[in-house]
Scaffold this active site. Structure first.
Site, PDB file in Angstrom:
ATOM      1  CG  ASN A  65      -1.945  -1.080   1.210  1.00  0.00           C
ATOM      2  OD1 ASN A  65      -1.692  -2.156   0.689  1.00  0.00           O
ATOM      3  ND2 ASN A  65      -3.102  -0.824   1.759  1.00  0.00           N
TER       4      ASN A  65
ATOM      5  CD  GLU B 124      -6.121  -2.737  -0.469  1.00  0.00           C
ATOM      6  OE1 GLU B 124      -5.814  -3.524   0.439  1.00  0.00           O
ATOM      7  OE2 GLU B 124      -7.272  -2.670  -0.953  1.00  0.00           O
TER       8      GLU B 124
END
Length: 210
Positions: free
Chosen positions: A44, A140
């Protein structure tokens, strides 16, 4: 949901506007579900300050990621070559993830290699992930490579070259994992073309330009 989906995204001539889109930052820990429940580790990066993120359609994207690995990282000794190991790890829900051959990444210039930069194909989810009822928008990144060790805190830059599909809700974890496996195959096949190698993005992906 995987049946009938396009297996190649974009024309052979290369990405079209608004792509490429760029973002980067230090890799941070996410919600903790990617590896534990899905077997799909994600890297992330913060979305704050990214000018296009709020207007981007929620969904799954693909492109290339540049990661500056520390000198002690075991993956620094690996050559950029096709990977047949599943980037998705086995879980009780998905004990035998599909193996897919992903394209080899362009090799960074020697100066960037010496600084620890390595390039990898990636898929990326931008949105709220309705299956998990997230209330915060996130970015992500799933790298299509089996790493020997994590790389939290490392600088990562991504160049997004195309859009695979819209964000969806799912009736089961199995259905979600099945679609993600398809996303990975589509990304790999789409990037494995001459004009999708991200060579024009090399300076950005290796920290040479902002």
């Amino acid at each position: 949901m995987s049946e009938g989906r396009p297996q190649i995204i974009g024309p052979d001539s290369g990405p079209e506007p608004p792509f490429p889109l760029r973002m980067g930052g230090k890799v941070v820990s996410g919600f903790g579900r990617g590896s534990k429940e899905l077997g799909i580790p994600t890297a992330n990066i913060p979305v704050e300050g990214v000018s296009w993120i709020e207007t981007a359609e929620s969904g799954v994207y693909f492109g290339w990621a540049g990661i500056q690995l520390p000198p002690s990282h075991p993956d620094l000794t690996k050559k950029n070559q096709d990977s047949t190991a599943p980037s998705i790890n086995p879980t009780p829900t998905n004990p035998s993830p599909q193996s897919t051959t992903y394209p080899s990444a362009p090799s960074p210039p020697s100066a960037a290699l010496e600084k620890g930069w390595r390039l990898y194909p990636m898929v990326m989810s931008i949105g709220y992930n309705p299956f998990y009822k997230n209330t915060v928008r996130s970015a992500e990144v799933h790298i299509l490579h089996r790493f020997e060790k994590d790389f939290y805190g490392c600088e990562m830059r991504v160049s997004i070259l195309g859009f695979i599909r819209k964000e969806l809700d799912y009736v089961s974890l199995e259905a979600l994992i099945g679609d993600i496996e398809t996303d990975c195959r589509v990304a790999g096949a789409s990037l494995d073309r001459e004009h999708w190698q991200g060579k024009g993005e090399m300076n950005y992906l290796t920290g040479e330009e902002d």
